[in-house]
Design a protein around this motif. Sequence first.
Motif, PDB file in Angstrom:
ATOM      1  N   ASP A 299       0.854  -1.180   0.000  1.00  0.00           N
ATOM      2  CA  ASP A 299       0.000   0.000   0.000  1.00  0.00           C
ATOM      3  C   ASP A 299       0.897   1.238   0.000  1.00  0.00           C
ATOM      4  O   ASP A 299       1.713   1.443   0.900  1.00  0.00           O
ATOM      5  CB  ASP A 299      -0.903  -0.014   1.232  1.00  0.00           C
ATOM      6  N   ALA A 300       0.764   2.065  -1.039  1.00  0.00           N
ATOM      7  CA  ALA A 300       1.614   3.251  -1.159  1.00  0.00           C
ATOM      8  C   ALA A 300       1.407   4.228  -0.013  1.00  0.00           C
ATOM      9  O   ALA A 300       2.299   5.042   0.283  1.00  0.00           O
ATOM     10  CB  ALA A 300       1.348   3.943  -2.496  1.00  0.00           C
ATOM     11  N   ASP A 301       0.242   4.178   0.644  1.00  0.00           N
ATOM     12  CA  ASP A 301      -0.056   5.109   1.742  1.00  0.00           C
ATOM     13  C   ASP A 301       0.392   4.567   3.095  1.00  0.00           C
ATOM     14  O   ASP A 301       0.197   5.235   4.115  1.00  0.00           O
ATOM     15  CB  ASP A 301      -1.563   5.397   1.784  1.00  0.00           C
ATOM     16  N   ALA A 302       0.964   3.372   3.120  1.00  0.00           N
ATOM     17  CA  ALA A 302       1.420   2.807   4.388  1.00  0.00           C
ATOM     18  C   ALA A 302       2.668   3.538   4.876  1.00  0.00           C
ATOM     19  O   ALA A 302       3.356   4.227   4.117  1.00  0.00           O
ATOM     20  CB  ALA A 302       1.704   1.317   4.216  1.00  0.00           C
ATOM     21  N   GLU A 303       2.975   3.377   6.153  1.00  0.00           N
ATOM     22  CA  GLU A 303       4.167   3.992   6.721  1.00  0.00           C
ATOM     23  C   GLU A 303       5.418   3.367   6.100  1.00  0.00           C
ATOM     24  O   GLU A 303       5.453   2.163   5.828  1.00  0.00           O
ATOM     25  CB  GLU A 303       4.193   3.783   8.235  1.00  0.00           C
ATOM     26  N   PRO A 304       6.454   4.171   5.870  1.00  0.00           N
ATOM     27  CA  PRO A 304       7.690   3.627   5.287  1.00  0.00           C
ATOM     28  C   PRO A 304       8.262   2.445   6.069  1.00  0.00           C
ATOM     29  O   PRO A 304       8.774   1.494   5.475  1.00  0.00           O
ATOM     30  CB  PRO A 304       8.640   4.821   5.311  1.00  0.00           C
ATOM     31  N   ALA A 305       8.171   2.503   7.393  1.00  0.00           N
ATOM     32  CA  ALA A 305       8.672   1.393   8.207  1.00  0.00           C
ATOM     33  C   ALA A 305       7.895   0.114   7.927  1.00  0.00           C
ATOM     34  O   ALA A 305       8.467  -0.979   7.870  1.00  0.00           O
ATOM     35  CB  ALA A 305       8.591   1.749   9.688  1.00  0.00           C
TER      36      ALA A 305
ATOM     37  N   ALA B 229      14.902   4.968  11.668  1.00  0.00           N
ATOM     38  CA  ALA B 229      13.552   5.517  11.783  1.00  0.00           C
ATOM     39  C   ALA B 229      13.482   6.931  11.228  1.00  0.00           C
ATOM     40  O   ALA B 229      12.507   7.316  10.564  1.00  0.00           O
ATOM     41  CB  ALA B 229      13.113   5.499  13.245  1.00  0.00           C
ATOM     42  N   GLN B 230      14.540   7.724  11.459  1.00  0.00           N
ATOM     43  CA  GLN B 230      14.554   9.082  10.940  1.00  0.00           C
ATOM     44  C   GLN B 230      14.658   9.098   9.419  1.00  0.00           C
ATOM     45  O   GLN B 230      14.030   9.916   8.738  1.00  0.00           O
ATOM     46  CB  GLN B 230      15.726   9.858  11.559  1.00  0.00           C
ATOM     47  N   VAL B 231      15.475   8.190   8.876  1.00  0.00           N
ATOM     48  CA  VAL B 231      15.596   8.108   7.419  1.00  0.00           C
ATOM     49  C   VAL B 231      14.269   7.694   6.795  1.00  0.00           C
ATOM     50  O   VAL B 231      13.829   8.246   5.775  1.00  0.00           O
ATOM     51  CB  VAL B 231      16.713   7.119   7.031  1.00  0.00           C
ATOM     52  N   LEU B 232      13.603   6.739   7.433  1.00  0.00           N
ATOM     53  CA  LEU B 232      12.320   6.259   6.910  1.00  0.00           C
ATOM     54  C   LEU B 232      11.263   7.350   6.946  1.00  0.00           C
ATOM     55  O   LEU B 232      10.389   7.420   6.074  1.00  0.00           O
ATOM     56  CB  LEU B 232      11.851   5.038   7.706  1.00  0.00           C
ATOM     57  N   ALA B 233      11.322   8.201   7.972  1.00  0.00           N
ATOM     58  CA  ALA B 233      10.325   9.254   8.106  1.00  0.00           C
ATOM     59  C   ALA B 233      10.391  10.227   6.928  1.00  0.00           C
ATOM     60  O   ALA B 233       9.373  10.837   6.553  1.00  0.00           O
ATOM     61  CB  ALA B 233      10.533   9.991   9.420  1.00  0.00           C
ATOM     62  N   GLU B 234      11.567  10.402   6.334  1.00  0.00           N
ATOM     63  CA  GLU B 234      11.733  11.328   5.221  1.00  0.00           C
ATOM     64  C   GLU B 234      11.712  10.622   3.858  1.00  0.00           C
ATOM     65  O   GLU B 234      11.906  11.247   2.819  1.00  0.00           O
ATOM     66  CB  GLU B 234      13.070  12.071   5.372  1.00  0.00           C
ATOM     67  N   PHE B 235      11.479   9.325   3.866  1.00  0.00           N
ATOM     68  CA  PHE B 235      11.595   8.533   2.630  1.00  0.00           C
ATOM     69  C   PHE B 235      10.331   8.650   1.788  1.00  0.00           C
ATOM     70  O   PHE B 235       9.206   8.619   2.302  1.00  0.00           O
ATOM     71  CB  PHE B 235      11.865   7.073   2.966  1.00  0.00           C
ATOM     72  N   ASP B 236      10.504   8.764   0.463  1.00  0.00           N
ATOM     73  CA  ASP B 236       9.395   8.830  -0.487  1.00  0.00           C
ATOM     74  C   ASP B 236       9.439   7.577  -1.369  1.00  0.00           C
ATOM     75  O   ASP B 236      10.402   7.368  -2.113  1.00  0.00           O
ATOM     76  CB  ASP B 236       9.493  10.089  -1.344  1.00  0.00           C
ATOM     77  N   LEU B 237       8.397   6.766  -1.281  1.00  0.00           N
ATOM     78  CA  LEU B 237       8.377   5.486  -2.002  1.00  0.00           C
ATOM     79  C   LEU B 237       8.441   5.668  -3.514  1.00  0.00           C
ATOM     80  O   LEU B 237       9.003   4.836  -4.231  1.00  0.00           O
ATOM     81  CB  LEU B 237       7.109   4.699  -1.628  1.00  0.00           C
TER      82      LEU B 237
END
Length: 438
Positions: A226-232, A283-291
């Motif tokens: 799901d593209a809207d899911a959290e990166p983690a 976690a910080q990297v994932l928070a800024e990640f764009d799929l």
Amino acid sequence: MDPSQTAVDGAPWLIAGSILLLLVLSGFFSGSETALTAASRGKLRSQADKGSKGAALALKITEDNERLIGSVLLGNNLVNILAASLATALFTQLFGESGVALATLVMTLLVLIFAEVLPKTYAITNAETAASLVAPVIRVVVQVFSPIVSAVRLFVRGVLRLFGVRTDPDSHILAVREEIVGALQLGHAEGAVEKEDRDRILGALDLSERTVEEIMLHRSRIEMIDADAEPAEILRQCLESSHTRLPVFQGDPENIVGVIHAKDLLRALYRRMEATEREVTLAQVLAEFDLSEVAMEPYFIPDTTTLDEQMRQFLRRRTHFALVVDEYGSLEGLITLEDILEEIVGEITDEFDPDADHPIRKAEDGQFLVDGAMTIRDLNRATDWNLPDEEANTVAGLVIHEAQTIPTVGQVFSFHGFRFEVAGRKDNRITRLKIRPL
């Protein structure tokens, strides 16, 4: 001595010599016909490629089998009829009226043994060698008799057309596949061809006859992100999945917006961590990640594409993953290059395919436990059965088609010479079956 009397006395020996010569010619025509029709064009091509002029000539004259057979039969009938006429005249001269019956008996035995059975037996056991030897002479015979054979051919076609029969001069080209299939099946039955070898060759031959719809993974079994899911959550799903490529949907599972490769995702995260000068956590990297940065454009194909064409497309596009849609553009499933290769070499398993996922097992009572989603073709290949696959692709689909209903667990059906027992069902899907031959 009177010269005329000497000529009369010598005539029987001359006629007998002529009959023997005609019998030799008859044997030559009979053996040539058998050799040229029985010779494998594949073996002749192989010999021609190695420099055999006789094999190359045999290939050329067998391109028009109708003209070849017509010329050989014409020559064979001419010498047989002439030999029979001379024998009748000779035996009548020697034995009077009883010579006709005697000539018929003697010529029948001589033609049968020396002009038919003997040369044809040699030709059938040494077809390619004999075809290469006789090809130069037969080419001359075909050229000499060509006008007569052409006239006869037109007449024969006209007669056949009156009975509704139309001849196709290129039919032998279309029958090559059937010849190969028949030879493989016969070789396997006689023990000369291993089952695995037969299945691989037949699988390769069938690629142009089968469509992606028959072997695709159905959409109900596709693992998606799901593209809207959290990166983690996306990272966790990619790491836990047994697949390296996962479709990405947004909002509706029908709305595929991309395909993500696990390696691309990990590389992108690693590059972000390296590029950051300060100490950061995952976690910080994932928070800024764009799929969308790593998602590849989805590749859609129609469900009517043949496996042969799709394999070519995979190789041309240098990709191994495609999403299958129907005529309305709705998602039906997905197919990979590995799925197509499995149709040739059989099931390909790796460390991510546990034994528990094997779609067919043999129980202690002799019955086969089969996954309902297993294709009928794969089941036939694994067991050497011959269940029909015209009306359904999967084993569960075949049971539903024959039962004309969605059966419940425990129901038993018998059709096509097999007993089917429903061993598992989830919602409206048959998940497990017990099958045994009746």
